[in-house]
Design a protein around this motif. Structure first.
Motif, PDB file in Angstrom:
ATOM      1  N   MET A   2      -0.968  -3.397  10.010  1.00 43.98           N
ATOM      2  CA  MET A   2      -2.038  -4.070  10.735  1.00 43.98           C
ATOM      3  C   MET A   2      -1.683  -5.501  11.113  1.00 43.98           C
ATOM      4  O   MET A   2      -2.502  -6.214  11.688  1.00 43.98           O
ATOM      5  CB  MET A   2      -3.315  -4.064   9.894  1.00 43.98           C
ATOM      6  N   GLY A   3      -0.501  -5.941  10.776  1.00 50.09           N
ATOM      7  CA  GLY A   3      -0.130  -7.326  11.077  1.00 50.09           C
ATOM      8  C   GLY A   3       1.367  -7.449  11.134  1.00 50.09           C
ATOM      9  O   GLY A   3       2.008  -7.064  12.104  1.00 50.09           O
ATOM     10  N   ARG A   4       1.948  -7.969  10.024  1.00 48.24           N
ATOM     11  CA  ARG A   4       3.392  -8.143   9.990  1.00 48.24           C
ATOM     12  C   ARG A   4       4.101  -6.802   9.896  1.00 48.24           C
ATOM     13  O   ARG A   4       3.666  -5.899   9.195  1.00 48.24           O
ATOM     14  CB  ARG A   4       3.786  -9.023   8.806  1.00 48.24           C
ATOM     15  N   LEU A   5       5.212  -6.689  10.600  1.00 53.49           N
ATOM     16  CA  LEU A   5       6.041  -5.501  10.539  1.00 53.49           C
ATOM     17  C   LEU A   5       6.491  -5.257   9.109  1.00 53.49           C
ATOM     18  O   LEU A   5       6.904  -6.169   8.407  1.00 53.49           O
ATOM     19  CB  LEU A   5       7.264  -5.678  11.438  1.00 53.49           C
ATOM     20  N   GLY A   6       6.402  -4.019   8.659  1.00 51.65           N
ATOM     21  CA  GLY A   6       6.855  -3.680   7.329  1.00 51.65           C
ATOM     22  C   GLY A   6       8.151  -2.889   7.384  1.00 51.65           C
ATOM     23  O   GLY A   6       8.508  -2.315   8.408  1.00 51.65           O
ATOM     24  N   TYR A   7       8.858  -2.859   6.259  1.00 56.43           N
ATOM     25  CA  TYR A   7      10.071  -2.039   6.190  1.00 56.43           C
ATOM     26  C   TYR A   7       9.714  -0.558   6.209  1.00 56.43           C
ATOM     27  O   TYR A   7      10.443   0.256   6.759  1.00 56.43           O
ATOM     28  CB  TYR A   7      10.858  -2.358   4.915  1.00 56.43           C
ATOM     29  N   MET A   8       8.607  -0.200   5.562  1.00 59.83           N
ATOM     30  CA  MET A   8       8.194   1.196   5.517  1.00 59.83           C
ATOM     31  C   MET A   8       7.010   1.483   6.423  1.00 59.83           C
ATOM     32  O   MET A   8       6.888   2.590   6.949  1.00 59.83           O
ATOM     33  CB  MET A   8       7.857   1.578   4.065  1.00 59.83           C
ATOM     34  N   THR A   9       6.127   0.526   6.593  1.00 62.52           N
ATOM     35  CA  THR A   9       5.002   0.684   7.518  1.00 62.52           C
ATOM     36  C   THR A   9       5.419   0.076   8.853  1.00 62.52           C
ATOM     37  O   THR A   9       5.110  -1.063   9.166  1.00 62.52           O
ATOM     38  CB  THR A   9       3.739  -0.015   6.969  1.00 62.52           C
ATOM     39  N   ASP A  10       6.146   0.876   9.627  1.00 63.54           N
ATOM     40  CA  ASP A  10       6.845   0.318  10.794  1.00 63.54           C
ATOM     41  C   ASP A  10       6.176   0.617  12.125  1.00 63.54           C
ATOM     42  O   ASP A  10       6.726   0.291  13.178  1.00 63.54           O
ATOM     43  CB  ASP A  10       8.298   0.816  10.822  1.00 63.54           C
TER      44      ASP A  10
ATOM     45  N   THR B 178       0.835  -1.202   0.000  1.00 61.40           N
ATOM     46  CA  THR B 178       0.000   0.000   0.000  1.00 61.40           C
ATOM     47  C   THR B 178       0.863   1.241   0.000  1.00 61.40           C
ATOM     48  O   THR B 178       0.611   2.207  -0.731  1.00 61.40           O
ATOM     49  CB  THR B 178      -0.925   0.001   1.227  1.00 61.40           C
ATOM     50  N   MET B 179       1.926   1.233   0.812  1.00 60.58           N
ATOM     51  CA  MET B 179       2.825   2.383   0.886  1.00 60.58           C
ATOM     52  C   MET B 179       3.535   2.621  -0.440  1.00 60.58           C
ATOM     53  O   MET B 179       3.742   3.775  -0.848  1.00 60.58           O
ATOM     54  CB  MET B 179       3.852   2.178   2.003  1.00 60.58           C
ATOM     55  N   LEU B 180       3.906   1.555  -1.149  1.00 60.88           N
ATOM     56  CA  LEU B 180       4.559   1.714  -2.448  1.00 60.88           C
ATOM     57  C   LEU B 180       3.659   2.471  -3.420  1.00 60.88           C
ATOM     58  O   LEU B 180       4.095   3.394  -4.116  1.00 60.88           O
ATOM     59  CB  LEU B 180       4.928   0.348  -3.035  1.00 60.88           C
ATOM     60  N   GLY B 181       2.400   2.044  -3.485  1.00 55.96           N
ATOM     61  CA  GLY B 181       1.469   2.679  -4.404  1.00 55.96           C
ATOM     62  C   GLY B 181       1.225   4.139  -4.061  1.00 55.96           C
ATOM     63  O   GLY B 181       1.240   5.014  -4.938  1.00 55.96           O
TER      64      GLY B 181
ATOM     65  N   LEU C 276       9.353   3.016  -6.591  1.00 53.69           N
ATOM     66  CA  LEU C 276       9.968   3.252  -5.279  1.00 53.69           C
ATOM     67  C   LEU C 276      10.855   2.078  -4.882  1.00 53.69           C
ATOM     68  O   LEU C 276      11.889   2.262  -4.245  1.00 53.69           O
ATOM     69  CB  LEU C 276       8.875   3.480  -4.234  1.00 53.69           C
ATOM     70  N   ASN C 277      10.459   0.874  -5.265  1.00 57.40           N
ATOM     71  CA  ASN C 277      11.269  -0.319  -5.004  1.00 57.40           C
ATOM     72  C   ASN C 277      12.172  -0.655  -6.186  1.00 57.40           C
ATOM     73  O   ASN C 277      13.395  -0.613  -6.066  1.00 57.40           O
ATOM     74  CB  ASN C 277      10.379  -1.531  -4.715  1.00 57.40           C
ATOM     75  N   ASP C 278      11.553  -1.018  -7.318  1.00 54.51           N
ATOM     76  CA  ASP C 278      12.359  -1.545  -8.413  1.00 54.51           C
ATOM     77  C   ASP C 278      11.628  -1.527  -9.739  1.00 54.51           C
ATOM     78  O   ASP C 278      10.403  -1.480  -9.808  1.00 54.51           O
ATOM     79  CB  ASP C 278      12.821  -2.980  -8.101  1.00 54.51           C
TER      80      ASP C 278
END
Length: 301
Positions: free
Chosen positions: A103-111, A83-86, A154-156
């Motif tokens: 809301m669940g797993r830790l994200g690299y950007m949604t931390d 979601t953050m990428l978009g 943003l990623n690749d």
């Protein structure tokens, strides 16, 4: 003692937009809770128009993402890194910083975990945060010298084959200078942000977000001597499709263009950036430990 009114609370951000992964369970309730929390901080609250439409949210005014620049001080994104990428691509260059809540797993950007948002988000609104600028890639797809697509990543940017076709043949140039011919399943051109995504699974190195570079990582190359390489940030990579069938180029794995033999993809660092806001004492190394399980040694090690 009287509690301070919302208008008297110190704020670094007054106009806040909420963006949510509307397919996620419980999103409507979570966004409602966030809006209430931000209202208690004296913020003027908006819901991103697409989010509001999909969730039938009518209690707050809406704004389209393309109108955020100059009208929104902070975008709070509730969802995962996808979601953050978009959202990041759409807000690149807008000067609107982003906060990511997972809301669940830790994200690299949604931390920021949703369980901690009641404590952390008011601190960020009050100006207690660390800012992190991320670069993007700008890609142009050319066919017979004519532009057929243009996109940010943003990623690749990933040139690869479909699941049923064979290897692809690519000719890679850097600033017009021939670099190599590559036979492989594809090639990843990655930002430092994307170095922990697909490029990592292809054997690429992890780049700190502040490293100024562009990473090239071949996907399952025919020759093992084709290794990942980090190039300077001010170069342009040109990838020509020499041969292969059913080849595509993906941008953050969220949009794509089908390629033909002779097509060329030109990739360079974009002039646009995004800014992510993190809680005080944020640590990229802590995130890597938790995501990559670097912390699984016994405490007595």
């Amino acid at each position: 003692m009287l509690s301070p009114s919302p208008n008297s609370i110190k704020k670094a951000f007054s106009r806040v937009a909420l963006v949510g992964k509307y397919q996620a369970d419980g999103m409507q309730e979570h966004l409602g809770d966030l809006a209430k929390l931000l209202g208690q901080q004296g913020c003027e609250i908006f819901i991103e128009a697409s989010t509001a439409a999909h969730l039938s949210l009518t209690a707050y005014p809406t704004k389209k993402i393309e109108t955020f620049a100059g009208a929104i001080d902070l975008a709070v994104v509730l969802g995962g890194d996808g979601t953050m990428l978009g959202i990041g691509r759409q807000l690149a260059g807008s000067q609107v910083p982003l906060v990511g809540i997972n809301m669940g797993r830790l994200g690299y950007m949604t931390d920021i975990p949703i369980q901690s948002v009641q404590t952390i988000l008011p601190q960020i609104i009050a100006g207690e945060y660390e800012a992190d600028t991320r670069t993007l890639l700008a890609a142009v797809v050319l066919r017979n010298g004519e532009e057929i697509n243009r996109s940010l990543a943003l990623n690749d940017v990933v040139v690869n084959r479909s699941g049923i076709s064979g290897m692809v043949g690519l000719a890679v140039k850097v600033n017009g200078s021939f670099m190599y011919n590559l036979r492989s399943d594809g090639l990843i051109i990655s930002t430092p942000t994307g170095s922990t995504a697909y490029a990592l699974s292809a054997g690429g190195p992890i780049l700190h977000p502040r490293v100024a570079g562009i990473l090239l990582a071949p996907i399952a190359p025919h020759s093992l001597s084709n290794r990942p390489i980090v190039l300077p940030q001010d170069i342009m990579v040109s990838i020509e499709v020499v041969d292969g069938r059913e080849i595509i180029v993906n941008f953050d794995m969220q949009s794509q263009t089908h390629l033909q033999t002779g097509d060329t993809i030109q990739v360079r660092q974009s002039e646009k950036t995004i800014t992510l806001l993190h809680p005080r004492a944020h640590s990229d190394y802590k995130t890597l430990r938790e995501k990559l399980h670097w912390n699984e040694y016994p405490s007595t090690f």
